[in-house]
Design an enzyme around this catalytic site. Structure first.
Site, PDB file in Angstrom:
ATOM      1  N   GLU A 153       0.953  -1.239  -0.001  1.00 42.15           N
ATOM      2  CA  GLU A 153       0.024   0.127  -0.018  1.00 42.15           C
ATOM      3  C   GLU A 153       0.880   1.302  -0.020  1.00 42.15           C
ATOM      4  O   GLU A 153       0.734   2.015   0.973  1.00 42.15           O
ATOM      5  CB  GLU A 153      -0.945  -0.005   1.122  1.00 42.15           C
ATOM      6  CG  GLU A 153      -1.859  -1.030   1.284  1.00 42.15           C
ATOM      7  CD  GLU A 153      -3.010  -1.036   2.258  1.00 42.15           C
ATOM      8  OE1 GLU A 153      -2.887  -0.471   3.234  1.00 42.15           O
ATOM      9  OE2 GLU A 153      -4.130  -1.580   2.072  1.00 42.15           O
ATOM     10  N   GLU A 316      -6.234  -8.066  -0.289  1.00 37.54           N
ATOM     11  CA  GLU A 316      -6.691  -8.258   1.201  1.00 37.54           C
ATOM     12  C   GLU A 316      -8.081  -8.092   1.329  1.00 37.54           C
ATOM     13  O   GLU A 316      -8.659  -7.326   0.375  1.00 37.54           O
ATOM     14  CB  GLU A 316      -5.932  -7.019   2.002  1.00 37.54           C
ATOM     15  CG  GLU A 316      -4.520  -7.180   2.199  1.00 37.54           C
ATOM     16  CD  GLU A 316      -3.861  -6.002   2.740  1.00 37.54           C
ATOM     17  OE1 GLU A 316      -4.600  -5.213   3.694  1.00 37.54           O
ATOM     18  OE2 GLU A 316      -2.762  -6.031   2.753  1.00 37.54           O
TER      19      GLU A 316
HETATM   20  C1  GAL Z   1      -4.141  -2.911   5.159  1.00 40.68           C
HETATM   21  C2  GAL Z   1      -2.731  -3.305   5.304  1.00 40.68           C
HETATM   22  C3  GAL Z   1      -2.349  -4.583   6.130  1.00 40.68           C
HETATM   23  C4  GAL Z   1      -3.279  -4.211   7.359  1.00 40.68           C
HETATM   24  C5  GAL Z   1      -4.885  -4.173   6.792  1.00 40.68           C
HETATM   25  C6  GAL Z   1      -5.947  -4.179   8.072  1.00 40.68           C
HETATM   26  O1  GAL Z   1      -4.464  -1.634   4.655  1.00 40.68           O
HETATM   27  O2  GAL Z   1      -2.239  -3.373   4.130  1.00 40.68           O
HETATM   28  O3  GAL Z   1      -1.296  -4.704   6.485  1.00 40.68           O
HETATM   29  O4  GAL Z   1      -2.913  -3.487   8.176  1.00 40.68           O
HETATM   30  O5  GAL Z   1      -4.979  -2.846   6.263  1.00 40.68           O
HETATM   31  O6  GAL Z   1      -7.179  -4.182   7.703  1.00 40.68           O
END
Ligand code: GAL
Length: 678
Positions: A153, A316
């Site tokens: 990110e 994710e």
């Molecule tokens: C994202 C990040 C992850 C984790 C996640 C939690 O933004 O890339 O490492 O922190 O959020 O929702």
């Protein structure tokens, strides 16, 4: 060998941090067993593992990663291997302060957190190059390696001297002369003309914030510098594994699910092999209906798909709740399957989670995960994940298939920056990305597929292009619009369009003449209302409310569709259409509610025959998305409501989950999902 293209399964799994558990060998063993049980197959490793990979400067430890990659391979899984630049070890910050970020008030960060490094620092680049080269050399030919996940990110900006100098170089390269820069930045305003490149500083609350040309160029530079850093990161990876695809995970802007604001992904996506992003909707919230939110989720996923016009990856998502919303509510029964299938329906070839296992300490110890602190495979979340895995296996014929749209909505990052910067209008009601979501909603409700495109996209691929609020518009874009409509395209534009050029300088002499010709109108003025005020428009004897922005239009060649019913411009045109070449150019001068947009688009949808033929009776709570081509189509039928819903299709189709034929009447339970094939 490109294992990614050979992989027939949808990717299901997620971020796995064995580096947090090296002192717990039983957990590491258990993980592999649970991965199989959960019907998962792909894991992202090493995202924040730098301090384990290089515990001391120049001392590397890869044994643990070798072991995990081997175990994942042996259980039939894939690895998406990350470069660790998203967070750095404390020895590095202690020894080389320059790797840390400096903020816009010239304050240097101290060690901590993540995503807080300088993108320009030669030392950080040197250290990143070393660790990336070691990883690439060691794992390029590992049989589990499916893809590279570069950093995590990317975001933010740095104001250190390295970055300031890089910005100045960037400007010299762009403008060549101070005269040109001073003209673009409108230098004499507040006596801000510049007489030496060294006088230039990035925007800062301690200094300059009002020079819009500077703000715009700084944002462009931040995107370019981030991409430059990314290109630096992937040098060794390309050298050792030229055929393994590379991605970096993109984001949206939190609750609203509007496009991420601070980096121009239209530019960034040109440099990745596959677009991937992190999707975290606040399901079951208390301010919008499930369908309202689902439509926004549809919009943003269509945008990520459209960036490269190919299937993308969800890198994710959460199997239950996150830990960073104001309220972190878990998914109700049925929602995990429904929300996962929506991602696939819009073109994702994966559903990967953050996180595989809940960490034991620190801030993410209560963030949703496939494996909870109870280490159980019997709880609701684990079973939900198992089910998604089983369904993905059943529908694997869908993987890799495209989505075809005849309608496009245009989003432009630079326009968003400039419009947000513009002092004037009404600060709180600009809502450019939200306005696009509102237009999108009509098509989502009618199950008409939409691409959310950037300004670089070929417009001729579409029958209808919707480009609201293009406040900043270059002559190149205007020419593109003119050609598109001349050749037969339908174009919809709105209030707050065509006011400044690409340097954020106002167009002189009224609306650009090509826009006047294209839309067949003169723009007289734009009235701005306070948020609670309303006016009305009337079209075909029906009245609708208008609000916020109300442009008064004088038709030249255009035909008036709707007129104002109130205020000093009562009776004047608000919405027009112009036959131009073989196409039509619509101008929606006033901001309206959904009811007007719905009726407005009905006639266009009818004329262009855009509605999907196989749906005989639709339902606004049920989203139907189609993947595939004319040879074989797959239909995702998704009930985004807490009630039973019904739809009707033209003929029986095969239910991929049961292998039985269903239809023409289809009933769906609350949050129900059906996936059909021709
Ligand atoms: C994202 C990040 C992850 C984790 C996640 C939690 O933004 O890339 O490492 O922190 O959020 O929702």
């Amino acid at each position: 060998m490109n294992r990614y293209n050979l992989e027939k399964r949808f990717l299901h799994g997620g971020d796995y941090n064995p580096d947090q558990w090296l002192q717990y060998p039983d957990i590491l063993k258990e993980d592999i067993e649970l991965m199989k049980l959960a019907n998962t197959n792909t894991f992202s490793l090493g995202i924040f593992a730098w301090s384990t990979l290089e515990p001391e400067e120049g001392i590397f430890n890869f044994q643990w990663l070798d072991n995990i990659m081997d175990s994942i391979y042996q259980m039939g899984g894939n690895v998406i291997l990350a470069t660790p630049s998203g967070a750095r070890p404390s020895w590095m910050a202690e020894k080389y302060e320059e790797v840390l970020r400096t903020n816009e008030k010239n304050e240097k960060s101290i060690f901590g957190g993540r995503h807080n490094h300088c993108f320009t620092s030669p030392k950080y680049r040197e250290k990143v190059a070393i660790i990336n080269e070691k990883l690439a050399e060691r794992y390029a030919n590992h049989p589990a390696l499916l893809m590279w996940h570069v950093s995590n990110e990317y975001s933010g900006e740095c104001h250190c001297d390295y970055c300031k100098n890089a910005f100045r170089e960037w400007l010299i390269n762009k403008y060549q002369s101070l005269e040109k820069l001073n003209h673009a930045w409108w230098g004499p305003f507040w006596s801000h003309s510049i007489t030496s490149w060294k006088q230039i500083n990035p925007p800062s609350p301690l200094g300059e914030t009002a020079v819009h040309g500077l703000n715009l160029d700084w944002r462009r530079f931040v995107t370019d510098q981030t991409i430059d850093f990314y290109k630096h990161e992937i040098k060794a990876i390309r050298k050792y594994s030229p055929n393994v695809p590379i991605t970096t995970n993109f984001m949206s802007d939190t609750y609203d699910l509007i496009p991420f604001q601070s980096l121009n992904y239209a530019e960034f996506s040109k440099h990745v092999d596959i677009v991937s992003w992190d999707c975290y909707p606040a399901w079951h919230n208390d301010w919008e209906s499930t369908a309202d939110l689902a439509s926004k989720v549809g919009f943003i996923n269509d945008q990520f798909r459209s960036l490269k016009q190919q299937p993308f990856l969800i890198m994710e998502s959460t199997p239950s709740a996150v830990n960073w919303h104001d309220v972190n509510k878990s998914k109700r029964p049925g929602m995990h399957l429904l929300s996962s299938m929506q991602l696939i329906a819009h073109g994702s070839d994966s559903n990967l989670y953050f996180q595989w296992r809940k960490s034991r300490g620190s801030s993410e110890k209560f963030h949703g995960a496939v494996v909870d602190h109870d280490r159980s495979s019997e709880n609701r979340v684990f079973k939900d994940v198992q089910l998604v895995g089983a369904v993905l296996e059943k529908i694997k014929a869908v993987k890799g298939t495209d989505k075809k749209s005849r309608v496009a909505i245009l989003y432009d990052w630079e326009n968003n920056w400039a419009l947000n910067d513009a002092q004037g209008f009404s600060q709180k009601t600009k809502r450019y990305p939200q306005t696009l979501q509102e237009h999108y909603r009509v098509f989502w409700d009618l199950d008409i597929s939409v691409d959310v495109i950037t300004i670089d996209e070929k417009l001729d691929n579409y029958d209808l292009v919707i480009a609201p609020m293009l406040y900043l518009i270059s002559e190149t874009t205007i020419n593109k619009f003119v050609k598109y409509v001349k050749r037969g395209g339908y174009l919809v534009s709105t209030y707050l369009t065509g006011l400044v050029d690409e340097t954020d300088l106002a167009y002189l002499g009224g609306w650009p003449s090509q826009l006047v010709e294209l839309f067949g109108i003169e723009l007289q003025e734009t009235d701005i209302y306070y948020p609670k005020q309303i006016n009305g428009i009337e079209e075909n004897n029906r009245s609708y409310q208008t609000k916020d922005y109300l442009s008064i239009v004088n038709p030249l060649n255009a035909k008036t569709l709707a007129k104002y019913t109130d205020d000093f411009y009562r009776g004047k045109s608000a919405v027009t259409v112009n036959n131009f070449g073989k196409g039509k150019a619509y101008f929606v001068g006033a901001r309206t509610n959904y009811d007007y947009l719905f009726d407005f688009y009905q006639s266009i949808i009818g004329e262009l025959d855009l509605a999907p033929k196989f749906i005989k009776v639709g339902n606004k709570n049920v989203s139907i998305q189609t993947r595939g081509d004319s040879k074989q189509r797959h239909y995702f039928i998704l009930n985004f409501s807490e009630q039973k819903q019904a739809i009707k299709i033209d003929e029986k189709k095969k239910n991929l989950l049961t292998d039985k034929f269903v239809g023409p009447e289809i009933d769906l339970p609350p949050y129900g999902v059906m996936i059909l094939s021709d």
